[in-house]
Design an enzyme around this catalytic site. Structure first.
Site, PDB file in Angstrom:
ATOM      1  N   LYS A 133     -33.497 -32.396  58.905  1.00 22.03           N
ATOM      2  CA  LYS A 133     -32.806 -31.689  57.821  1.00 22.03           C
ATOM      3  C   LYS A 133     -32.921 -30.180  58.035  1.00 22.03           C
ATOM      4  O   LYS A 133     -33.960 -29.693  58.490  1.00 22.03           O
ATOM      5  CB  LYS A 133     -33.424 -32.102  56.484  1.00 22.03           C
ATOM      6  N   SER A 167     -30.064 -34.335  48.336  1.00 22.23           N
ATOM      7  CA  SER A 167     -29.534 -33.285  49.185  1.00 22.23           C
ATOM      8  C   SER A 167     -29.624 -33.584  50.685  1.00 22.23           C
ATOM      9  O   SER A 167     -28.984 -32.889  51.469  1.00 22.23           O
ATOM     10  CB  SER A 167     -30.264 -31.965  48.896  1.00 22.23           C
ATOM     11  N   SER A 191     -34.081 -36.451  46.821  1.00 20.45           N
ATOM     12  CA  SER A 191     -33.153 -36.090  47.905  1.00 20.45           C
ATOM     13  C   SER A 191     -33.239 -36.925  49.167  1.00 20.45           C
ATOM     14  O   SER A 191     -32.361 -36.824  50.018  1.00 20.45           O
ATOM     15  CB  SER A 191     -33.322 -34.622  48.274  1.00 20.45           C
TER      16      SER A 191
HETATM   17  N1  GLN Z   1     -30.881 -33.609  42.937  1.00 19.34           N
HETATM   18  C1  GLN Z   1     -32.155 -33.003  42.695  1.00 19.34           C
HETATM   19  C2  GLN Z   1     -32.006 -31.510  42.571  1.00 19.34           C
HETATM   20  O1  GLN Z   1     -30.924 -31.059  42.677  1.00 19.34           O
HETATM   21  C3  GLN Z   1     -33.113 -33.339  43.779  1.00 19.34           C
HETATM   22  C4  GLN Z   1     -32.973 -32.510  44.963  1.00 19.34           C
HETATM   23  C5  GLN Z   1     -34.037 -32.711  45.976  1.00 19.34           C
HETATM   24  O2  GLN Z   1     -34.784 -33.700  45.933  1.00 19.34           O
HETATM   25  N2  GLN Z   1     -34.160 -31.746  46.871  1.00 19.34           N
HETATM   26  O3  GLN Z   1     -32.944 -30.779  42.360  1.00 19.34           O
END
Ligand code: GLN
Length: 434
Positions: free
Chosen positions: A39, A114, A138
């Site tokens: 990532k 994400s 994410s």
């Molecule tokens: N969707 C969640 C957020 O926007 C989780 C994102 C993540 O785990 N990085 O914060």
């Protein structure tokens, strides 16, 4: 003899990668010559690392994250950096400054986020393994939407050294793969104590998955099947839970009343931490310099206005507000109390049961561009954020489909019982395979 390299030039139809390494070097080791996608918020020496943001376009880290170091020493070939919601803020990968990733199962739909690029790269078979990061779901969300396996390890089990911080008290780097066995092999390599991350523990994961739910008690919190969860998803997940039952688990319903506050607490804490963590992106140390003769604070604000996308700006403002004097007690302190309540609920439930199971996401992957309202997007995280607030391990394993789109079964465990969680997912995977 020169160093061997892995040739990697995939047809990236889904915009899964932001950078690819055409001939990635590798050495001897347990992952010798296996390609791993990383990532883009995980630092890779000499390979551009943008976090999906314009503010880091062109930034090449001078060092490797601890996990990347471990992968390289295990013989893996780092074949590329994957697309993501900017700084990890989002649940669809549509918040990337470099265009959305498409879901390989249906390119008109989001891959989740994400870590959507990592999930798509694995789901499309471009790589066997990928690393994601999970602050509030994410890893598990895109794993669920793309039909692969993803684990958020116990907080402290995998070093965050070299992970560009979004909300450091919540997030963990974790493995993503098509099978539980591959995921477990990756976890063996990346886990363990790191003197450069003071939150890591001397608890390396050295495990081979085996079926083991016989005699285990599995708790099903009723809130995980509440209103807002697509009944078709709920029904697929109940079928999956009955597979665990057939394999010898005892299923017990339970309740997690703190779920009422979990999402609100999560969004106050993550935006607060983000406002502080992202303060370093000032256009001086990172990011393209803006030609300006403005006073420094105006230049700072101008660089960030240009460099950050709308979701990042929204969260920095929300977090700055929540931490401001006069409001701190009203929001941040309250969110910490709610976080404590979530942890207390997990402890209480884990006195009675060994594992907790339910859906990973309330729905399957939706069409690109469908959720434009930030609040509607935040609501999709309701089932994943509790594990981050409490720091417990949580896995998503594919467990069926609704109208051709994959559904994820989420299994959570006691802190540092990642082995147990992985074994339960393995049991399910083997149970349906036979
Ligand atoms: N969707 C969640 C957020 O926007 C989780 C994102 C993540 O785990 N990085 O914060």
């Amino acid at each position: 003899m020169g160093t061997p390299t892995l040739h990697f030039s995939p047809k990236d139809r889904y915009n899964a990668f932001l950078t690819t390494v055409e001939d990635a070097p590798y050495c001897e080791g347990p992952l010798s010559g296996r390609g791993v996608a990383v990532k883009d918020n995980i630092s890779t020496a000499g390979i551009e690392t943008t976090c999906g943001s314009l503010i880091l376009k062109g930034y090449t880290p001078p060092y490797d994250a601890h996990v990347v170091d471990l992968l390289i020493r295990a013989g893996a070939a780092i074949v590329g950096k994957t697309n993501m919601d900017e700084f990890g803020m989002g649940s669809t990968t549509e918040q990337s400054a470099f265009g959305p990733t498409l879901n390989p199962r249906d390119p008109k739909r989001v891959p989740g986020g994400s870590s959507g690029g990592s999930a798509a790269a694995v789901a499309a078979g471009m790589v066997d393994f990928a690393l994601g990061s999970d602050t509030g779901g994410s890893i598990r969300c895109p794993a669920s939407y793309c039909g692969i396996v993803g684990l958020k390890p116990t907080y402290g089990r995998v070093s965050r050294y070299g992970l560009v911080a979004y909300s450091n008290s919540l997030e963990q780097i974790g493995p993503m793969a098509r099978t539980v066995t591959d995921l477990s092999n990756l976890m063996v390599v990346i886990s363990g104590y790191d003197p450069r991350d003071s939150t890591t523990c001397e608890r390396p994961y050295r495990h081979k998955p085996h079926p083991s739910v016989k005699g285990s008690k599995v708790g099903i919190p009723e809130e995980f099947f509440g209103e807002g969860v697509d009944p078709r998803v709920a029904s697929v997940v109940w079928d999956a839970i009955s597979v665990l039952e057939e394999e010898g688990a005892e299923v017990i319903t339970c309740s997690m009343p703190s779920m009422t506050y979990a999402l609100a607490a999560y969004y106050v804490i993550c935006t607060s931490e983000a406002s502080s963590n992202l303060a370093r992106f000032d256009g001086v140390r990172y990011g393209p310099p803006v030609e300006t003769h403005l006073p420094w604070h105006e230049a700072y604000s101008e660089r960030r206005r240009i460099g950050f996308g709308p979701e990042v700006r929204r969260r920095v403002m929300l977090g700055t507000f929540a931490l401001s004097s006069g409001y701190y007690g009203k929001y941040y302190a309250k969110a910490q109390v709610a976080r404590q309540m979530v942890s207390a609920d997990f402890s209480r439930i884990f006195n009675e049961v060994d594992l907790i199971a339910g859906p990973t996401m309330p729905s399957t992957a939706f069409p690109l561009g469908e959720k434009t309202d930030p609040l509607a997007m935040y609501l999709t995280d309701i089932l994943t954020v509790p594990a981050n607030l409490a720091g417990v391990p949580a896995i998503s394993v594919p467990c069926g489909e609704v109208e051709g789109m994959p559904v994820g079964l989420q299994i959570m465990g006691r802190p540092f019982e990642d082995e147990y969680v992985i074994d339960a997912a393995f049991t399910y995977e083997q149970g349906v395979a036979t």
